[in-house]
Design a protein around this motif. Structure first.
Motif, PDB file in Angstrom:
ATOM      1  N   CYS A  84      60.415  37.014 -45.778  1.00  0.00           N
ATOM      2  CA  CYS A  84      59.061  36.497 -45.619  1.00  0.00           C
ATOM      3  C   CYS A  84      58.238  37.452 -44.754  1.00  0.00           C
ATOM      4  N   LEU A 127      59.977  27.754 -43.609  1.00  0.00           N
ATOM      5  CA  LEU A 127      60.276  27.896 -42.178  1.00  0.00           C
ATOM      6  C   LEU A 127      59.037  27.575 -41.333  1.00  0.00           C
ATOM      7  N   HIS A 128      57.884  28.148 -41.720  1.00  0.00           N
ATOM      8  CA  HIS A 128      56.663  27.812 -40.988  1.00  0.00           C
ATOM      9  C   HIS A 128      55.525  27.421 -41.926  1.00  0.00           C
ATOM     10  N   GLY A 129      55.819  27.343 -43.211  1.00  0.00           N
ATOM     11  CA  GLY A 129      54.828  26.826 -44.144  1.00  0.00           C
ATOM     12  C   GLY A 129      53.876  27.837 -44.738  1.00  0.00           C
ATOM     13  N   TRP A 130      54.116  29.122 -44.555  1.00  0.00           N
ATOM     14  CA  TRP A 130      53.217  30.090 -45.189  1.00  0.00           C
ATOM     15  C   TRP A 130      53.394  30.019 -46.704  1.00  0.00           C
ATOM     16  N   CYS A 183      57.144  29.368 -47.947  1.00  0.00           N
ATOM     17  CA  CYS A 183      58.256  29.632 -47.034  1.00  0.00           C
ATOM     18  C   CYS A 183      58.319  28.415 -46.099  1.00  0.00           C
ATOM     19  N   HIS A 195      56.056  36.860 -42.775  1.00  0.00           N
ATOM     20  CA  HIS A 195      55.764  36.306 -41.463  1.00  0.00           C
ATOM     21  C   HIS A 195      56.859  36.701 -40.478  1.00  0.00           C
ATOM     22  N   LEU A 196      57.994  36.034 -40.479  1.00  0.00           N
ATOM     23  CA  LEU A 196      59.044  36.354 -39.512  1.00  0.00           C
ATOM     24  C   LEU A 196      60.373  36.629 -40.188  1.00  0.00           C
ATOM     25  N   LYS A 197      60.278  37.166 -41.395  1.00  0.00           N
ATOM     26  CA  LYS A 197      61.458  37.679 -42.086  1.00  0.00           C
ATOM     27  C   LYS A 197      62.459  36.607 -42.506  1.00  0.00           C
ATOM     28  N   ALA A 198      62.053  35.386 -42.655  1.00  0.00           N
ATOM     29  CA  ALA A 198      62.994  34.384 -43.167  1.00  0.00           C
ATOM     30  C   ALA A 198      63.475  34.818 -44.536  1.00  0.00           C
TER      31      ALA A 198
HETATM   32  S1  FES Z   1      59.155  33.167 -41.619  1.00  0.00           S
HETATM   33 FE1  FES Z   1      58.219  32.525 -43.422  1.00  0.00          FE
HETATM   34  S2  FES Z   1      56.582  31.281 -42.790  1.00  0.00           S
HETATM   35 FE2  FES Z   1      57.483  31.989 -40.942  1.00  0.00          FE
END
Ligand code: FES
Length: 523
Positions: free
Chosen positions: A462, A484-487, A482, A464-467
């Protein structure tokens, strides 16, 4: 293994090889905004004074209660330190008098004479106050994972260290969004509904992945007892409230076929073995249930008891002691000069609207701090009681998230999408912190592996934070979320629909595609 809940993220873990005190929190945090819920006032603190080990997952004040640690925990205790890039936690603990430390490495088990502990640590600038962590404890008979409020992304390694008998994790909100934002009530409610649902489903996704025998909702929500914030509590299971309590999560799990949840309140003791978990509460079941079914009355009582503390904390805030503009200029401008990645990330102006006192502009393009001269467009505007800013200046608080922002005592307006660099800047207000965040952003190269998602080959990590999107991604109608944080991302274009200018590399499946390719656009 015997585990006593101390409320919020606090645990006292007793094993045959000794005890671990985890994240004890008793004093209100963030200018008396947050209190433990349910209350842990009645616990006998002497029981926890001499643990063999102390574990603090990170430096947020609802996990790192400096006053409690100073007054109530033996300084001979050995502290288990997460593997964070900066030694901020160790320094704070040494200042409090602690002097025995075990420094762990990310995901590496440590043998403490039969007791095995592993601390998965997260180190992105956005992970807590420059670091968050969880704790795996294994005494040879029982193994638990205290995920706490961390969001681990390397689930393969986590799962490989199992199986787990119990999983403690956060499921509720711990942020100011969307409540502080100045927007039409309907829009705000819609965002709240979405956020509450995302939080619950993210936690459930972790529950499924970790697959422990028992699950304990944990690490929140806090409660808000000050009149100014009392409305933030989730009294009537409002679908737009981001602070659902543990009963909501347990029911959510049951609705999805999981009946292995266990509720704990401060003073509850779980007796845990390989295939059984019995929980004994400190009061009769009926009384425990009433805390949640008659929450308003419970919190009104709690509030009345805590009003003197709230009044004292608010009454001690400084007023008119500081020249805010010149202090911020002197503090922030040298940082802005060094903040290449952060300034490019913000690429605009942030207004600190200090009510009638002053309007201070943080200009990330000119890298200057100056007084607003009326008019002008701002990417973010924060309306804050100047006393809170004076407090930050007088105490030289290097992380305004872990104080002012988490207090929810401000209003925000923003133009356009969420920009994580704005908030990130406010947590790296020292040369050392800033350097770390700059280097992190500069080095975060895109991960190139692709996976098949619908009709597209898609970047696996991702933006954002690599999920790992093969685990956290959910695709519906060409939109990848995603969880994890909804992006969210539009698969046809790669465009991020929820946040900043991030893009996800995608391409339609037209032929067999190799594993290596470059994402088109990153921060
Ligand atoms: S890691 Fe994907 S939305 Fe934060």
């Amino acid at each position: 293994m015997k585990i006593t809940s101390l409320g919020h993220a606090g645990l006292f873990i007793e094993t045959r090889y000794g005890s671990i005190l985890c994240d004890p929190w008793f004093n209100p945090a963030y200018f008396a905004s947050w209190f433990p819920f349910p209350s842990n006032e009645d616990l006998d603190l002497e029981q926890f004074r001499d643990p063999i080990y102390l574990y603090l997952s990170h430096l947020h004040r609802d996990h790192f209660d400096a006053r409690f640690l100073r007054e109530h925990v033996s300084k001979e205790t050995t502290v288990l330190l997460p593997d964070f890039p900066l030694d901020l936690m160790e320094r704070e603990l040494r200042d409090l008098g602690f002097h025995r430390f075990v420094k762990t490495n990310n995901f590496e088990p440590v043998d403490l004479g039969g007791l095995h502990v592993t601390i998965p640590s997260l180190v992105a600038p956005t992970d807590g106050p420059l670091g968050d962590s969880g704790l795996i404890v294994d005494d040879g008979e029982t193994r638990i994972f205290d995920q706490n409020d961390s969001r681990p992304v390397d689930l393969e390694t986590l799962v490989s260290l199992g199986p787990y008998d119990a999983h403690f994790l956060q499921f509720s909100g711990a942020i100011w969004y969307p409540m502080v934002y100045d927007m039409p009530e309907r829009a705000k409610r819609a965002l709240g509904v979405k956020k509450r649902a995302n939080q619950l489903s993210r936690a459930m996704r972790y529950v499924r992945q970790i697959d422990a025998s028992f699950v304990v909702p944990h690490a929140g929500p806090p409660c808000f007892l000050d009149d100014d914030l009392f409305r933030l509590n989730d009294f009537d299971r409002d679908p737009a409230n981001i602070f659902p309590d543990q009963t909501v999560f347990l029911e959510f799990l049951e609705e999805h076929g999981m009946d292995n949840g266990r509720s704990m309140i401060p003073g509850s003791v779980a007796d845990l073995s390989r295939d059984a978990c019995t929980v004994e509460h400190p009061s009769p079941e009926d009384a425990v249930r009433t805390i949640f079914t008659d929450k308003r009355a419970y919190l009104e009582d709690y509030k009345a008891r805590k009003q003197p503390v709230i009044d004292e904390i608010k009454g001690s805030l400084p007023r008119g002691q500081v020249d805010i503009l010149s202090s911020l200029r002197e503090w922030f401008e040298p940082l802005l000069v060094q903040a290449d990645m952060n300034c490019v990330g913000v690429n605009g102006r942030v207004l600190l609207d200090l009510e009638d006192e002053q309007q201070v502009v943080l200009d990330f393009q000119k890298r200057q701090v100056y007084e607003a001269n009326g008019g002008g467009a701002y990417d973010y505007r924060f309306r804050i009681d100047p006393a809170l800013v004076e407090h930050q200046i007088l105490n030289h608080e290097e992380d305004w998230i872990n104080g002012l922002f988490l207090s929810c005592r401000f209003e925000a307006t923003r133009r356009g999408a969420y920009n994580e660099y704005v908030y990130n800047f406010f947590k790296v207000l020292s040369p050392e912190r800033l350097r770390y965040s700059e280097e992190y952003y500069a080095q975060s190269a895109p991960v190139r592996q692709l996976w098949e998602c619908g009709n597209f080959m898609v970047q696996r990590s991702c933006p954002h934070l690599k999920a790992d999107l093969t685990r956290f991604g959910e695709e519906k109608d060409g939109i990848l979320t995603c969880t994890l944080h909804g992006w969210q991302f539009d698969l046809a274009t790669g465009k991020c629909l929820t946040s900043d200018e991030s893009r996800l590399y995608t391409r339609p499946i037209v032929e067999k595609v190799g594993e290596e390719t470059s994402p088109t656009s990153q921060h």
